[in-house]
Design a protein around this motif. Structure first.
Motif, PDB file in Angstrom:
ATOM      1  N   HIS A  89      -0.913   4.630  -0.254  1.00 48.55           N
ATOM      2  CA  HIS A  89       0.024   5.548  -0.930  1.00 48.55           C
ATOM      3  C   HIS A  89      -0.691   6.255  -2.075  1.00 48.55           C
ATOM      4  CE1 HIS A  89       4.440   6.301  -2.269  1.00 48.55           C
ATOM      5  NE2 HIS A  89       3.657   7.142  -2.924  1.00 48.55           N
ATOM      6  N   HIS A  91      -1.279  10.482  -3.955  1.00 51.86           N
ATOM      7  CA  HIS A  91      -0.890  11.893  -4.041  1.00 51.86           C
ATOM      8  C   HIS A  91      -2.099  12.667  -4.548  1.00 51.86           C
ATOM      9  CE1 HIS A  91       3.400  11.113  -3.434  1.00 51.86           C
ATOM     10  NE2 HIS A  91       3.213  10.031  -4.152  1.00 51.86           N
ATOM     11  N   LYS A 197       7.571  11.751   5.448  1.00 50.38           N
ATOM     12  CA  LYS A 197       7.977  11.075   4.213  1.00 50.38           C
ATOM     13  C   LYS A 197       9.377  11.551   3.851  1.00 50.38           C
ATOM     14  CE  LYS A 197       7.457   9.075  -0.008  1.00 50.38           C
ATOM     15  NZ  LYS A 197       6.629   9.628  -1.067  1.00 50.38           N
ATOM     16  N   HIS A 259       7.445   1.623  -2.731  1.00 54.13           N
ATOM     17  CA  HIS A 259       7.876   1.098  -4.042  1.00 54.13           C
ATOM     18  C   HIS A 259       8.654  -0.213  -3.862  1.00 54.13           C
ATOM     19  CE1 HIS A 259       6.502   5.020  -5.130  1.00 54.13           C
ATOM     20  NE2 HIS A 259       7.531   5.623  -4.586  1.00 54.13           N
ATOM     21  N   ASP A 332       0.087   4.700  -5.475  1.00 50.64           N
ATOM     22  CA  ASP A 332       0.775   5.903  -5.963  1.00 50.64           C
ATOM     23  C   ASP A 332      -0.161   6.716  -6.866  1.00 50.64           C
ATOM     24  OD1 ASP A 332       2.954   7.523  -5.734  1.00 50.64           O
ATOM     25  OD2 ASP A 332       4.281   6.357  -7.026  1.00 50.64           O
TER      26      ASP A 332
HETATM   27 ZN   LIG Z   1       4.461   8.391  -4.343  1.00 48.93          ZN
END
Ligand SMILES: [Zn+2]
Length: 419
Positions: A89, A91, A197, A259, A332
């Motif tokens: 995960h 970005h 997603k 998460h 993340d």
């Molecule tokens: Zn994320």
């Protein structure tokens, strides 16, 4: 973005750029120790033969030297060879240096593209050779992938599907009514994404979205997204912080829950961590559905949120596992406290929660690769697997922090010396 007719699925990305592969004669990498996989016996000493972007042999150095007399020998004495890491995960278009609540809403596409290239290099610097990007804008990750730049293998989801003004609306994935959900999935499939997603619940980055413990989409809407994704042959990753949203995701049959913090309401005081409510029946439903949890804790997990509940966090992770929920490593990176240069700190979280070092390494190699649909070619050092490997000082199966002492990163057969 590359035009593609509906129904025609692109091949899964095998290297950062299909046009640029390692060249030259096969290489014989010789090390003091080779760990083919976190739970497999090590070879000491050991060697790996790399031909272009694929591993062709793993074995004792002298046996392989005899079998491959023309291979170029690379001595990595004192080092251990392990599979490259998988971060489930990230970005890439986000920049952790920027205010995390200042979204990339008004930034030019070229800025986002530059961030992707920069962050991809950073992933290699920390030994991540495969990553799943779960939200960008304007297809910048897919565009980077065809650029030929050195970087990890990256799976992309494009813009997350969200509600109007919902979590991460600024990435361009708002859907204005239930009738548009199927089209939203089809558009992403046509653009060549690897995952769908969906922002099933609210989030921390987006002040206009529902609260993180609240659900954004109805059960019916989530069912349409999953059904349309299945039709397109794509797996679904769902953003869900709250217990109610996690339950909805299990009912809908998503493949991964991102998460998954069991949030149930606001904290007891301003600045305190939100309230949590881990429910056994929801955990059992997640485990029974085979949905995999990606807890996305980043560097600084010991002190984030500032008035967090560290013992509770560690206990919930262990409890997830005790209820049969599979978990893999994702950070993340790019969002909130997530950075692109300290995945090892996230690995120490699981060790603190009771996992062995070898089990933690598996969560970031073999198991993460399997969850991403790459288990037959990523996450192990074995013939036919991608030439993604790390040379480190020390043995990460006994101390994952040895991964901080990276000497060499090989990504799809191409060398990268970490800086
Ligand atoms: Zn994320």
């Amino acid at each position: 973005m590359i035009a593609r007719s509906a129904g025609e699925r692109p091949a899964r990305p095998w290297v950062a750029s299909p046009d640029v592969t390692a060249s030259g004669p096969p290489r014989l990498l010789v090390a003091s120790r080779v760990v083919p996989g976190p739970h497999e016996p090590a070879l000491a000493p050991g060697a790996v033969v790399v031909d272009a972007d694929v591993i062709t042999a793993v074995g004792p150095p002298e046996v392989l030297a005899h079998r491959y007399p023309h291979a170029e020998r690379v001595d990595l004495l004192g080092a251990t060879l392990v599979p490259g890491l998988v971060n489930a995960h990230v970005h890439l278009a986000f920049e952790p240096e920027r205010d995390p609540v200042a979204p990339p809403a008004d930034r030019p596409t070229a800025d986002l593209a530059a961030a992707v290239a920069r962050n991809a290099r950073r992933l290699l610097d920390e030994g991540v050779t495969t990553a799943r990007d779960l939200g960008d804008r304007d297809g910048v990750v897919a565009a980077w992938r065809t650029s030929g730049a050195l970087g990890p293998r990256v799976l992309t989801a494009g813009a997350p599907i969200t509600t109007p003004g919902g979590h991460c609306w600024f990435l361009g994935g708002e859907v204005y009514g239930p009738g548009d959900l199927r089209q939203a999935v089809a558009e992403r499939a046509a653009a060549g994404v690897d995952w769908i997603k969906v922002m099933a619940g609210g989030g921390m980055l987006t002040p206009t979205s529902p609260r993180p413990w609240e659900t954004q989409f109805s059960d019916d809407a989530l069912a349409v997204v999953v059904d349309a994704a299945r039709e397109a042959g794509l797996p679904v990753a769902a953003h869900a912080h709250g217990t109610a949203t996690m339950a909805a995701c299990a009912r809908a049959g998503v493949d991964t829950i991102e998460h998954g913090g069991w949030l149930s309401g606001p904290g007891a005081s301003p600045g305190a961590a939100p309230a949590t409510d881990p429910r056994p029946e929801v955990a059992d439903a997640i485990a029974a559905a085979g949905a995999v949890l990606v807890p996305t804790r980043a560097r600084g997990w010991r002190s984030w949120p500032p008035e967090g509940d560290l013992d509770g966090l560690l206990a919930r992770l262990a409890w997830n596992a005790s209820r049969g929920i599979r978990m893999v490593v994702g950070t993340d990176a790019g969002a909130g406290p997530g950075v692109f240069d300290d995945v090892v700190d996230t690995l120490t979280l699981y060790r603190a929660a009771g996992w062995s070092d070898a089990a933690v390494l598996a969560m970031a190699t073999t198991e993460a690769a399997a969850v991403l649909g790459l288990g037959d070619r990523v996450g192990r050092l074995a013939p036919g697997y991608a030439a993604d490997l790390l040379a480190v000082d020390g043995d990460p199966t006994r101390d994952v922090e040895a991964l901080r002492r990276l000497r060499l990163v090989v990504a799809a057969g191409r060398d990268h010396v970490p800086t």
